[in-house]
Design a protein around this motif. Structure first.
Motif, PDB file in Angstrom:
ATOM      1  N   LEU A  16      61.224  54.119  53.671  1.00  0.00           N
ATOM      2  CA  LEU A  16      61.336  55.558  53.889  1.00  0.00           C
ATOM      3  C   LEU A  16      60.042  56.048  54.514  1.00  0.00           C
ATOM      4  N   HIS A  17      60.109  56.421  55.790  1.00  0.00           N
ATOM      5  CA  HIS A  17      58.890  56.813  56.488  1.00  0.00           C
ATOM      6  C   HIS A  17      58.503  58.260  56.186  1.00  0.00           C
ATOM      7  N   MET A  37      56.123  52.080  59.803  1.00  0.00           N
ATOM      8  CA  MET A  37      56.682  51.234  58.748  1.00  0.00           C
ATOM      9  C   MET A  37      57.135  49.873  59.259  1.00  0.00           C
ATOM     10  N   ARG A  38      57.177  49.676  60.573  1.00  0.00           N
ATOM     11  CA  ARG A  38      57.667  48.400  61.103  1.00  0.00           C
ATOM     12  C   ARG A  38      56.813  47.206  60.676  1.00  0.00           C
ATOM     13  N   PRO A  39      55.465  47.325  60.644  1.00  0.00           N
ATOM     14  CA  PRO A  39      54.686  46.181  60.155  1.00  0.00           C
ATOM     15  C   PRO A  39      55.005  45.833  58.707  1.00  0.00           C
ATOM     16  N   PHE A  40      55.376  46.838  57.916  1.00  0.00           N
ATOM     17  CA  PHE A  40      55.763  46.565  56.532  1.00  0.00           C
ATOM     18  C   PHE A  40      57.079  45.802  56.497  1.00  0.00           C
ATOM     19  N   ALA A  41      58.005  46.168  57.380  1.00  0.00           N
ATOM     20  CA  ALA A  41      59.277  45.445  57.455  1.00  0.00           C
ATOM     21  C   ALA A  41      59.036  43.973  57.780  1.00  0.00           C
ATOM     22  N   LEU A  90      62.527  50.904  46.538  1.00  0.00           N
ATOM     23  CA  LEU A  90      62.274  51.939  47.528  1.00  0.00           C
ATOM     24  C   LEU A  90      60.802  51.917  47.903  1.00  0.00           C
ATOM     25  N   VAL A  91      60.511  51.787  49.188  1.00  0.00           N
ATOM     26  CA  VAL A  91      59.129  51.807  49.677  1.00  0.00           C
ATOM     27  C   VAL A  91      58.986  53.025  50.576  1.00  0.00           C
ATOM     28  N   GLY A  92      58.216  54.002  50.131  1.00  0.00           N
ATOM     29  CA  GLY A  92      58.066  55.220  50.899  1.00  0.00           C
ATOM     30  C   GLY A  92      56.626  55.529  51.223  1.00  0.00           C
ATOM     31  N   HIS A  93      56.419  56.101  52.404  1.00  0.00           N
ATOM     32  CA  HIS A  93      55.079  56.528  52.823  1.00  0.00           C
ATOM     33  C   HIS A  93      55.054  58.044  52.946  1.00  0.00           C
ATOM     34  N   SER A  94      54.072  58.680  52.332  1.00  0.00           N
ATOM     35  CA  SER A  94      53.850  60.107  52.471  1.00  0.00           C
ATOM     36  C   SER A  94      55.090  60.894  52.049  1.00  0.00           C
ATOM     37  N   MET A  95      55.721  61.624  52.961  1.00  0.00           N
ATOM     38  CA  MET A  95      56.940  62.351  52.618  1.00  0.00           C
ATOM     39  C   MET A  95      58.039  61.398  52.156  1.00  0.00           C
ATOM     40  N   ALA A 114      55.088  53.596  46.221  1.00  0.00           N
ATOM     41  CA  ALA A 114      54.734  54.851  46.877  1.00  0.00           C
ATOM     42  C   ALA A 114      53.402  54.699  47.590  1.00  0.00           C
ATOM     43  N   LEU A 115      53.425  54.774  48.914  1.00  0.00           N
ATOM     44  CA  LEU A 115      52.242  54.580  49.742  1.00  0.00           C
ATOM     45  C   LEU A 115      51.719  55.936  50.205  1.00  0.00           C
ATOM     46  N   ALA A 116      50.465  56.240  49.852  1.00  0.00           N
ATOM     47  CA  ALA A 116      49.867  57.533  50.203  1.00  0.00           C
ATOM     48  C   ALA A 116      50.856  58.658  49.934  1.00  0.00           C
ATOM     49  N   PRO A 117      51.392  58.745  48.726  1.00  0.00           N
ATOM     50  CA  PRO A 117      52.510  59.645  48.478  1.00  0.00           C
ATOM     51  C   PRO A 117      52.127  61.119  48.498  1.00  0.00           C
TER      52      PRO A 117
END
Length: 227
Positions: A16-17, A37-41, A90-95, A114-117
Motif C-alpha cells: 500500500l503506497h 514500493m517496487r523495490p520492496f516488491a 499488509l505493508v504500507g508506506h506513509s498514507m 508500517a513504514l514511516a506511517p
C-alpha cells in the motif's frame, strides 16, 4: 492490482503506497509513491509468497472518506478470493500505512508492517488488539511524525496488540537513505509474520512484552538487520 505468481504460495503480501492528505484526482500514470514500493516488491520475492499491490481511486485520504482504506479493503478482499484466503501481511508506506492500520482487523490479515506511517493521534487502535504490528520509522522524517508513530505503537500495545518498532537513525521519509536496511527489515518482518522464516529476535522479544509495557518496544535498526 499487480500480482506476482507463486504456484506453491503459503502467504501473501499487499503493498500500500503513500499519497496526500487531500486529493480526489486519480493518481498519475507515473505515480511516484507507487514506484517507491517496487523495490520492496522485488525484495519480498519468495517462492511461497504472492506479492500484490493495491491501486487507489484517489490521491488523498480525504478526511472521513478514508478513500485509501476503502481501496485497501477492496484489494485485500479481491486478493483473498483469487488466492484462496492465504494469510496476508499488509505493508504500507506513509498514507498506505495508515490505510493498513485501519483495515488490520480484516479477515486473513496476519500482521502489518508500517513504514514511516502517518499516524494521527485521533485514529483508533482498539481493533488492533490481538494483531501483530512492526513499525519502521526514520528519526529525520519531516513528512510523517516519528513521535506520533511511537504514540500509536504504545497505544496499540496498550490495546492488546503485539508491537515492535524499529528506529532508523537519520534516514528520510522516501526511504532512499539506507534503502537496503528498509528493504531487509521489511522482508524479514513479512517472512517472519507469515512463518516463512523465524521472526527477527527483536520482534520476538518485543511481541512478548506485556500490554502497556514500553521497555523494549523500540529497537535501533542497524545495517545487516534482516539479513
Amino acid at each position: 492490482m499487480m500480482r506476482e505468481a507463486a504456484p506453491a504460495a503459503e502467504g501473501a503480501v499487499l503493498l500500500l503506497h503513500g499519497g496526500a492528505e487531500h486529493g480526489l484526482r486519480r493518481p498519475s500514470r507515473l505515480n511516484p509513491p507507487a514506484r517507491r514500493m517496487r523495490p520492496f516488491a522485488r525484495a519480498l520475492r519468495h517462492p511461497r509468497l504472492v506479492v500484490a499491490e493495491a491501486r487507489y481511486r484517489h490521491r488523498g485520504w480525504n478526511g472521513e472518506r478514508a478513500d485509501p482504506a476503502r481501496d485497501a479493503a477492496a484489494a485485500l478482499s479481491a486478493l483473498r478470493k483469487r488466492d484462496g484466503g492465504l494469510p496476508t501481511v499488509l505493508v504500507g508506506h506513509s498514507m498506505g500505512a495508515r490505510a493498513a492500520l485501519r483495515i488490520a482487523a480484516e479477515p486473513g490479515v496476519a500482521g502489518v508492517v508500517a513504514l514511516a506511517p502517518w499516524c494521527p493521534p485521533e485514529d483508533p487502535v482498539e481493533h488492533l488488539a490481538g494483531g501483530r504490528l512492526v513499525v519502521v520509522h526514520a528519526t529525520a522524517d519531516r513528512i510523517t511524525s516519528p513521535q506520533e508513530s511511537l504514540l500509536t505503537a504504545v497505544r496499540a500495545r496498550e490495546a492488546g496488540a503485539q508491537v515492535c518498532r524499529f528506529v532508523v537513525a537519520g534516514g528520510d521519509h522516501a526511504m532512499l537513505r539506507h534503502a537496503g536496511l528498509w528493504h531487509g527489515l521489511t522482508t524479514a518482518a513479512v517472512h517472519g509474520l507469515l512463518g516463512l522464516r523465524p521472526l527477527l529476535p527483536e520482534a520476538v522479544s518485543a511481541f512478548a512484552l506485556p500490554p502497556g509495557s514500553t521497555d523494549g518496544l523500540e529497537v535501533r535498526a542497524v545495517a545487516g538487520a534482516g539479513a
